[in-house]
Design an enzyme around this catalytic site. Sequence first.
Site: not given
Ligand code: PGA
Length: 242
Positions: A7, A9, A91, A93, A160, A166, A200
């Site tokens: 992903n 982003k 997601h 976000e 998640e 993140g 992460s």
């Molecule tokens: P990350 O993001 O691996 O940077 O924690 C995962 C995601 O948001 O899908």
Amino acid sequence: MNLVVANWKMHKTRSEVEAFVRDFASRAERIENVEIAIAPAFPFLGAAGDARGRWSVAAQDCGAERAGAFTGEVSAEMIASEGARYVILGHSERRRLFRENVETLSRKLARAREAGLIPIFCVGESEEEKSAGRTAAVLDEQIRSLDGDAPEAELVLAYEPVWAIGTGRNANPEEICGGARHIVERLSNRPLLRVLYGGSVTPDNADELIAQRAIAGFLVGGASLSPESFEKICRSAASAAA
Ligand code: PGA
């Protein structure tokens, strides 16, 4: 077969996408027994693809409407016409920053199905919800978006935990198993369900995480931006399947 999804982003311009694809193509050649998908930003759905089919492409979102006067939106049909196989929906976000709710997401899901895209539907609890012991209730509420979805259709669920995205704080194995098992039980009527873990994931923890039998792959953010670290994570997911 396990599935690993990058992903990206809102990262990577065209030249960066092209550089990744060039580099990753030879790496992907040597990775077996794992399915790989890359989710670039909308303009690069075509550029991020692989003519030789070593990986597929996912969009990071799609519009809730079919077509029409919705400036700035991108429809599921447009995404499919660029050759994408998957679409990430819900997601955290998008839920948090763009206020996507259960209702919006069930409409997006319906559009994805009409276009023949396989949804990678994301769920996960926040830190506060977790400390209040509400993880299962939050997952159940988010999963409500799937109520109108045909149970026999192929579905990818990405668990998640919001507090793990993140932050470098990935969930411990019991937390992953707990969340993933809850989802599997809740969706036990779906024969074609795969549950991924995201939050992460790095080359350093991927082996330990994939050893959790409850998950069938990863949704990877930060660590998917470099071909080298993404390759390592794909290999961890592959070796677990062998
Ligand atoms: P990350 O993001 O691996 O940077 O924690 C995962 C995601 O948001 O899908």
